[in-house]
Design a protein around this motif. Sequence first.
Motif, short mmCIF file in Angstrom:
data_model
loop_
_atom_site.label_atom_id
_atom_site.label_comp_id
_atom_site.label_asym_id
_atom_site.label_seq_id
_atom_site.Cartn_x
_atom_site.Cartn_y
_atom_site.Cartn_z
N GLY A 1 1.67 16.17 0.60
CA GLY A 1 2.89 15.97 -0.17
C GLY A 1 3.77 14.86 0.35
O GLY A 1 4.74 14.48 -0.30
N ASP A 2 3.42 14.31 1.52
CA ASP A 2 4.16 13.18 2.07
C ASP A 2 3.54 11.87 1.61
O ASP A 2 2.34 11.80 1.31
CB ASP A 2 4.17 13.21 3.61
N GLY A 3 4.34 10.83 1.60
CA GLY A 3 3.85 9.51 1.24
C GLY A 3 4.66 8.43 1.92
O GLY A 3 5.75 8.69 2.45
N ILE A 4 4.14 7.22 1.93
CA ILE A 4 4.80 6.12 2.63
C ILE A 4 4.46 4.81 1.92
O ILE A 4 3.38 4.67 1.34
CB ILE A 4 4.36 6.06 4.11
N VAL A 5 5.39 3.87 1.92
CA VAL A 5 5.14 2.52 1.41
C VAL A 5 4.91 1.61 2.61
O VAL A 5 5.77 1.50 3.49
CB VAL A 5 6.33 1.98 0.59
N ILE A 6 3.75 0.97 2.65
CA ILE A 6 3.42 0.04 3.73
C ILE A 6 3.60 -1.37 3.19
O ILE A 6 3.00 -1.75 2.19
CB ILE A 6 1.99 0.26 4.24
N ASN A 7 4.41 -2.13 3.87
CA ASN A 7 4.79 -3.46 3.40
C ASN A 7 3.62 -4.44 3.47
O ASN A 7 2.61 -4.20 4.14
CB ASN A 7 5.97 -3.99 4.23
N SER A 8 3.79 -5.57 2.80
CA SER A 8 2.79 -6.63 2.79
C SER A 8 2.60 -7.22 4.19
O SER A 8 3.57 -7.37 4.94
CB SER A 8 3.26 -7.74 1.83
N ARG A 9 1.35 -7.47 4.55
CA ARG A 9 0.97 -8.13 5.80
C ARG A 9 1.39 -7.34 7.04
O ARG A 9 1.61 -7.91 8.11
CB ARG A 9 1.56 -9.55 5.85
N GLU B 1 0.85 -1.19 0.00
CA GLU B 1 0.00 0.00 0.00
C GLU B 1 0.88 1.24 0.00
O GLU B 1 1.83 1.34 0.78
CB GLU B 1 -0.92 0.00 1.22
N ILE B 2 0.54 2.20 -0.88
CA ILE B 2 1.31 3.45 -0.95
C ILE B 2 0.33 4.63 -0.86
O ILE B 2 -0.28 5.01 -1.87
CB ILE B 2 2.13 3.55 -2.23
N PRO B 3 0.14 5.19 0.32
CA PRO B 3 -0.69 6.39 0.45
C PRO B 3 0.14 7.65 0.28
O PRO B 3 1.29 7.73 0.72
CB PRO B 3 -1.23 6.28 1.88
N VAL B 4 -0.45 8.64 -0.39
CA VAL B 4 0.15 9.97 -0.53
C VAL B 4 -0.88 10.97 -0.02
O VAL B 4 -2.05 10.92 -0.43
CB VAL B 4 0.52 10.26 -2.00
#
Length: 296
Positions: A72-80, A49-52
């Motif tokens: 303007g910030d975002g994050i990559v949320i890993n699987s599980r 999941e990548i929310p911005v």
Amino acid sequence: MQSIKILTDQNQRELSEHGTTQFPLSVTHDHLNDYFERYVCCHWHDELEIPVIIHGKIRYQVKYHSFDLNPGDGIVINSRVPHTITPLGNDEPVILTTIFSPSLLYGTPASTIYQNLLNPYMNTPELAGILLHEHDVETMKQIDLLYQESSFGVELKIKGILCNMFFDLLSRRRNMLSPVKVSNEESLSRLKILLDSIHENYTEQLSLTELASKISISKEGCCRFFKNMTGKTISQYLEEYRVSQGILLLQDDQYSVMQVSYLVGFGNPGRFSAAFARRMNCTPSQYRKKILSDRR
């Protein structure tokens, strides 16, 4: 009216599907005010999941870490990885959310990309959440525009952009990747035998005993081996593969939905429809109607 809730099972696993079997990716513009109590409860899923953040300030609780994100910030949320979303302040939070299956990047579990890159990444607790650089945020906005346009070959273009982005993300963190034991040639060969057998015989009733005998291990050992190598049970993989083949047959009107269900190995149309709806968010009949309508 605040009404949306994330549906989960007893283990907080999200029950909603993201994207389709054909293209396992979804892009949404989520208004947190539309959610019950302006809050997204703790949940997790197999997808990345990548929310911005588009508007407002939001706190993402990603496993044991809190990330306070501004526009303007975002994050990559890993699987599980369990995560919770909470607004900060009174401004209406709006989030550009891209969710996709890791398999979009690696193809099959027997691939080098999975064995050497994605599997180690997904098994590194320290990489539960990765803050995006500014150029990565712009990349996600570009993917959003492409997704909304739905132009020719957009799926391939989005996949290429994501592959390049993850190459950069993982290259910068290559020393952090968990030393997951890379499968040896014998294991990969065994997995290929099982996958080939499933792909060649998916229309029939597959015998677990026969599958296990092909790689000379017990039925229980075969199940464990397949799950360890792919992250899915044999039955899950088989059902997904049958649905994917059903999609191809539904794209013309040579066969009825009932005929398609039997041609791809389902015992009855009801089971086919249920499995199809879980992955495509519509019934086989609805899918065919849309495909034929789009061609007119």
